[in-house]
Scaffold this motif. Structure first.
Motif, PDB file in Angstrom:
ATOM      1  N   ASN A   1      12.974  -4.016 -46.493  1.00 39.21           N
ATOM      2  CA  ASN A   1      12.090  -4.295 -47.755  1.00 39.21           C
ATOM      3  C   ASN A   1      11.638  -5.617 -47.845  1.00 39.21           C
ATOM      4  O   ASN A   1      11.973  -6.900 -47.668  1.00 39.21           O
ATOM      5  CB  ASN A   1      13.439  -4.341 -48.855  1.00 39.21           C
ATOM      6  CG  ASN A   1      12.665  -4.543 -50.401  1.00 39.21           C
ATOM      7  OD1 ASN A   1      11.399  -4.661 -50.414  1.00 39.21           O
ATOM      8  ND2 ASN A   1      13.477  -4.367 -51.292  1.00 39.21           N
ATOM      9  N   GLY A   2      10.117  -5.524 -47.930  1.00 39.11           N
ATOM     10  CA  GLY A   2       9.172  -6.824 -47.906  1.00 39.11           C
ATOM     11  C   GLY A   2       8.712  -6.925 -46.407  1.00 39.11           C
ATOM     12  O   GLY A   2       9.283  -7.616 -45.868  1.00 39.11           O
ATOM     13  N   ILE A   3       7.397  -6.308 -46.581  1.00 38.45           N
ATOM     14  CA  ILE A   3       6.797  -6.552 -44.937  1.00 38.45           C
ATOM     15  C   ILE A   3       5.198  -6.938 -45.254  1.00 38.45           C
ATOM     16  O   ILE A   3       4.699  -6.338 -45.863  1.00 38.45           O
ATOM     17  CB  ILE A   3       7.037  -5.368 -44.273  1.00 38.45           C
ATOM     18  CG1 ILE A   3       8.273  -4.799 -44.025  1.00 38.45           C
ATOM     19  CG2 ILE A   3       6.322  -5.374 -43.097  1.00 38.45           C
ATOM     20  CD1 ILE A   3       8.373  -3.504 -43.711  1.00 38.45           C
TER      21      ILE A   3
ATOM     22  N   ASN B   1       8.102  -1.838 -50.097  1.00 40.94           N
ATOM     23  CA  ASN B   1       7.026  -3.115 -50.555  1.00 40.94           C
ATOM     24  C   ASN B   1       6.265  -3.590 -49.222  1.00 40.94           C
ATOM     25  O   ASN B   1       6.887  -4.310 -48.568  1.00 40.94           O
ATOM     26  CB  ASN B   1       8.027  -4.051 -50.982  1.00 40.94           C
ATOM     27  CG  ASN B   1       8.417  -4.023 -52.455  1.00 40.94           C
ATOM     28  OD1 ASN B   1       7.473  -3.873 -53.301  1.00 40.94           O
ATOM     29  ND2 ASN B   1       9.567  -3.874 -52.759  1.00 40.94           N
ATOM     30  N   VAL B   2       5.436  -2.836 -48.656  1.00 34.91           N
ATOM     31  CA  VAL B   2       4.628  -3.170 -47.511  1.00 34.91           C
ATOM     32  C   VAL B   2       3.082  -3.569 -48.024  1.00 34.91           C
ATOM     33  O   VAL B   2       2.456  -2.901 -48.693  1.00 34.91           O
ATOM     34  CB  VAL B   2       4.653  -1.750 -46.889  1.00 34.91           C
ATOM     35  CG1 VAL B   2       3.668  -1.993 -45.506  1.00 34.91           C
ATOM     36  CG2 VAL B   2       5.966  -1.282 -46.476  1.00 34.91           C
ATOM     37  N   LEU B   3       2.934  -4.668 -47.556  1.00 36.03           N
ATOM     38  CA  LEU B   3       1.298  -5.105 -47.428  1.00 36.03           C
ATOM     39  C   LEU B   3       0.765  -5.178 -46.214  1.00 36.03           C
ATOM     40  O   LEU B   3       1.303  -5.792 -45.169  1.00 36.03           O
ATOM     41  CB  LEU B   3       1.299  -6.372 -48.079  1.00 36.03           C
ATOM     42  CG  LEU B   3      -0.101  -7.409 -48.131  1.00 36.03           C
ATOM     43  CD1 LEU B   3      -1.255  -6.460 -48.864  1.00 36.03           C
ATOM     44  CD2 LEU B   3      -0.056  -8.661 -48.629  1.00 36.03           C
ATOM     45  N   ILE B   4      -0.328  -4.532 -45.765  1.00 34.87           N
ATOM     46  CA  ILE B   4      -1.226  -4.451 -44.616  1.00 34.87           C
ATOM     47  C   ILE B   4      -2.478  -4.817 -44.732  1.00 34.87           C
ATOM     48  O   ILE B   4      -3.142  -4.144 -45.466  1.00 34.87           O
ATOM     49  CB  ILE B   4      -0.943  -3.322 -43.704  1.00 34.87           C
ATOM     50  CG1 ILE B   4       0.612  -2.698 -43.564  1.00 34.87           C
ATOM     51  CG2 ILE B   4      -1.887  -3.040 -42.417  1.00 34.87           C
ATOM     52  CD1 ILE B   4       0.940  -1.561 -42.760  1.00 34.87           C
ATOM     53  N   GLU B   5      -3.105  -6.015 -44.396  1.00 35.50           N
ATOM     54  CA  GLU B   5      -4.339  -6.397 -44.913  1.00 35.50           C
ATOM     55  C   GLU B   5      -4.939  -7.146 -43.693  1.00 35.50           C
ATOM     56  O   GLU B   5      -4.388  -8.050 -43.065  1.00 35.50           O
ATOM     57  CB  GLU B   5      -4.239  -7.164 -46.055  1.00 35.50           C
ATOM     58  CG  GLU B   5      -3.488  -8.568 -46.064  1.00 35.50           C
ATOM     59  CD  GLU B   5      -3.472  -9.562 -47.136  1.00 35.50           C
ATOM     60  OE1 GLU B   5      -3.884  -9.087 -48.333  1.00 35.50           O
ATOM     61  OE2 GLU B   5      -2.691 -10.403 -47.267  1.00 35.50           O
ATOM     62  N   ASP B   6      -6.204  -7.025 -43.822  1.00 39.21           N
ATOM     63  CA  ASP B   6      -7.067  -7.815 -42.773  1.00 39.21           C
ATOM     64  C   ASP B   6      -6.715  -7.612 -41.208  1.00 39.21           C
ATOM     65  O   ASP B   6      -6.799  -8.619 -40.368  1.00 39.21           O
ATOM     66  CB  ASP B   6      -7.031  -9.179 -43.036  1.00 39.21           C
ATOM     67  CG  ASP B   6      -7.470  -9.451 -44.530  1.00 39.21           C
ATOM     68  OD1 ASP B   6      -8.518  -8.964 -45.025  1.00 39.21           O
ATOM     69  OD2 ASP B   6      -7.024 -10.089 -45.331  1.00 39.21           O
ATOM     70  N   CYS B   7      -6.147  -6.381 -40.955  1.00 33.67           N
ATOM     71  CA  CYS B   7      -5.960  -6.167 -39.567  1.00 33.67           C
ATOM     72  C   CYS B   7      -7.002  -5.373 -38.915  1.00 33.67           C
ATOM     73  O   CYS B   7      -7.901  -4.750 -39.462  1.00 33.67           O
ATOM     74  CB  CYS B   7      -4.603  -5.405 -39.636  1.00 33.67           C
ATOM     75  SG  CYS B   7      -3.056  -6.340 -40.167  1.00 33.67           S
ATOM     76  N   PHE B   8      -6.617  -5.114 -37.527  1.00 33.88           N
ATOM     77  CA  PHE B   8      -7.839  -4.422 -36.786  1.00 33.88           C
ATOM     78  C   PHE B   8      -6.753  -3.794 -35.630  1.00 33.88           C
ATOM     79  O   PHE B   8      -6.116  -3.909 -35.165  1.00 33.88           O
ATOM     80  CB  PHE B   8      -8.624  -5.425 -35.866  1.00 33.88           C
ATOM     81  CG  PHE B   8      -9.377  -4.689 -35.100  1.00 33.88           C
ATOM     82  CD1 PHE B   8     -10.646  -4.111 -35.335  1.00 33.88           C
ATOM     83  CD2 PHE B   8      -9.052  -4.635 -33.655  1.00 33.88           C
ATOM     84  CE1 PHE B   8     -11.360  -3.464 -34.289  1.00 33.88           C
ATOM     85  CE2 PHE B   8      -9.935  -3.936 -32.727  1.00 33.88           C
ATOM     86  CZ  PHE B   8     -11.230  -3.405 -32.977  1.00 33.88           C
TER      87      PHE B   8
END
Length: 595
Positions: free
Chosen positions: A170-172, A201-208
């Motif tokens: 929970n919380g990534i 609760n997962v945040l995936i941002e600004d990745c390639f």
């Protein structure tokens, strides 16, 4: 102050910067050998030790490697040893450079049923710190049973399985991460890049993400998800949300994949199925790559994705797709389909011979719930093969006519049928792409809207589901050890309300260029069934029913139109520790988040 600890099975201490609210000190001597005072340096060109203090009171910073030793094995072993003694709040700092690892970096956060949490893993930048995990036989990084994890600013390359997998947590946060397979379009590439599954609760941002033989970004069986501002190229699926609830996917770029963005519900049998997904403000461009996925366990796996598809929604509910730019897909821009397309056995008639009681060897005996129907256990688990409440609006959809070249074995018959339609009626089809820009199978809606012949007013699909319920009750009563079951909710297969199917509105550059059509009528007409089987519009046309010609092109019967506003999803808030992310919090001022 400076703290050093002895790590398990090694004499060399790790360098730790202990943050106790005191002023930060320089990291002089970080990582020096206890048993060797030689000044010999083990630093390859392109590598740099860059461990610096972090002003977090009470937290430890663990520097991997040292100013004199950045050998691959040193960095890997120090990480493994430090994880074996990890404490809440630890931050692990990777040095700059490319490092060859030979072991999966695995961490199970449960220690005596208490989770070790709030861990951070940080590099010098996703193009500056590269962890090459081709020497590991399985996943690159695998984390289980821990909360409030942050991965940022490094790349994971050449995994033999999944690059970064996190489960039961929970919380990534995955931020400015890269997962890369450097050889394009190879089935031997690993399956998933960024891969949180059974998480919250997962945040995936600004990745390639590049080169995955399944999905570059995949979030599965999870809740509360924000996937934003990522770039996905040359994967089978660029971004995939599967069997998950409450997800916002926005600001991403998907290009050069087989399929750009996928929203799937698969019959996985764990009671977890999707709803409440918003896909908006994404750039989905020219996803025309060959499909290089391996054939998987499910008929609806990504190996079925037709090359040249922008967005796909498969057998799920409550999805809103809006304000996206979807251009130059050789097959179709948006495909909405039930599980009938990959496997029509989802509408099979239930078997009824419980225990082989009728003594007829030609009738298969039902000895378990699984014998009732090819998908009986999945239906009883709560899965539906059909879509409901899909709203597609205000998207810019276009195609360079030179790129119109539909592909895909899954829809080979449809492609042939549409090509024949264009040849047969060029005046009606003039200016249209071969396969509709928005392609809807419609068959689930048809089977839910059509009364069961000889029934009591229930739909065909309600009759199938009700039959499974009846036989399941008999199995429970007559087959020892069959176990319990949860009856299918027949309301799931009730006739669709006006707005409960697929709604499309205000899409395309202009109405003249947008080709949106359903393969099947969504309510029974005189020609919809032949010999008891649903007959597509293309089949009706081939049988001489010219009245459907207009319906094939521009959907005049309104099967894609909404009497109201269609499904509208809610903004998602992701909570990681004391931080919140999403349209309702840190991005609330972003115009893309406004309704």
């Amino acid at each position: 102050m400076m703290e050093t600890i002895k790590t398990a099975n090694r004499l060399k201490p790790l360098a730790l910067a202990a943050m106790m609210g005191m002023s930060a000190l320089a990291l002089t001597g970080c990582g020096s050998d206890d048993d060797n005072d030689s000044p010999t340096s083990f630093i390859d060109p392109g590598k740099a030790f860059n461990c610096t203090d972090v002003t977090t009171s009470g937290a430890r910073v663990i520097c991997l490697g040292s100013a004199t030793d950045l050998r691959d094995k040193t960095v890997q072993d120090e990480l493994l040893d430090a994880l074996a003694e990890a404490e809440n709040g630890d931050t692990f700092i990777f040095p700059e450079g490319r490092y060859q690892f030979t072991s999966t970096i695995e961490f199970n956060g449960l220690v005596d049923n208490i989770a070790v949490s709030n861990l951070t893993f940080r590099g010098a930048g996703m193009e500056k710190t590269i962890i090459d995990v081709s020497g590991a036989s399985a996943d690159g990084f695998l984390f289980n049973n821990t909360n409030n994890l942050t991965f940022e600013d490094f790349g994971i390359y050449e995994s033999n399985n999944n690059a970064l997998k996190v489960t039961k947590s929970n919380g990534i946060i995955m931020r400015r991460m890269a997962t890369v397979w450097e050889t394009d379009y190879q089935s031997t590439n690993g399956a998933y890049g960024l891969y949180p599954v059974e998480t919250t609760n997962v945040l995936i941002e600004d990745c390639f993400v590049k080169g995955s033989a399944d999905a570059g970004v995949y979030v599965g069986q999870s809740d509360n998800i924000v996937v934003r501002n990522n770039t996905a190229v040359k994967n089978v699926a660029g971004i995939e949300i599967e069997n998950s609830t409450n997800a916002d996917v926005y600001g991403n770029t998907a290009t050069g994949n087989t399929g750009g963005i996928l929203i799937f519900d698969l019959p996985i049998g764990n009671g977890k199925y999707g709803s409440g997904v918003r896909v908006f403000d994404n750039q989905v461009t020219a996803n025309n790559a060959p499909n290089f996925a391996k054939v998987g366990e499910f008929a609806g796996g990504v190996h079925i994705v037709p090359p040249g598809t922008g967005v796909i929604v498969l057998s799920t509910s409550d999805v809103e797709i809006y304000n996206n730019t979807i251009t130059d897909h050789q097959t179709t821009s948006i495909a909405i389909t039930s599980y009938m397309l990959p496997d029509d056995k989802v509408a099979a008639t239930p078997k009824q011979d419980v225990g082989g009681a009728d003594n007829d060897d030609s009738t298969p005996a039902v000895m378990s719930y699984g014998d009732i129907h090819p998908y009986a256990e999945m239906y009883l688990d709560g899965w539906s093969p059909f879509i409901r409440n899909i709203n597609i609006h205000n998207n810019t959809i276009s195609l360079d006519p030179a790129k119109n070249n539909p592909q895909g074995s899954l829809i080979e018959d449809l492609i042939t049928g549409y090509q024949g339609f264009h040849q047969q009626l060029p005046d009606v089809a003039n200016g249209k792409t071969t396969v509709p820009h928005i392609l809807y199978d419609g068959v689930g809606e048809l089977l839910a809207n059509t009364p069961n012949p000889g029934g009591d007013g229930e739909s065909i699909m309600q009759a199938i589901a009700g039959g499974i319920n009846q036989v399941a009750a008999a199995v429970k009563a007559n087959i020892p050890g069959a176990g319990d079951y949860t009856p299918i909710n027949l309301a799931t297969f009730a006739p669709y309300a006006t707005d409960a199917g697929l709604c499309q509105s205000n899409n395309g550059i202009d109405d003249q260029n947008l080709f949106a059509g359903s393969v099947y009528e969504t309510s029974a007409t005189a020609n919809t069934f032949a010999d008891g089987q649903p007959q597509s519009k293309l089949e009706q046309l081939g049988a001489g029913n010219m009245a459907v010609a207009g319906a094939i092109v521009n959907d005049p019967n309104g099967v894609m139109n909404c009497a109201g506003n269609g499904f509208q999803g809610n903004p998602v808030t992701v909570t990681v520790g004391e931080q919140q992310f999403g349209c309702t919090s840190d991005d609330s001022a972003n115009a893309s988040c406004a309704r």
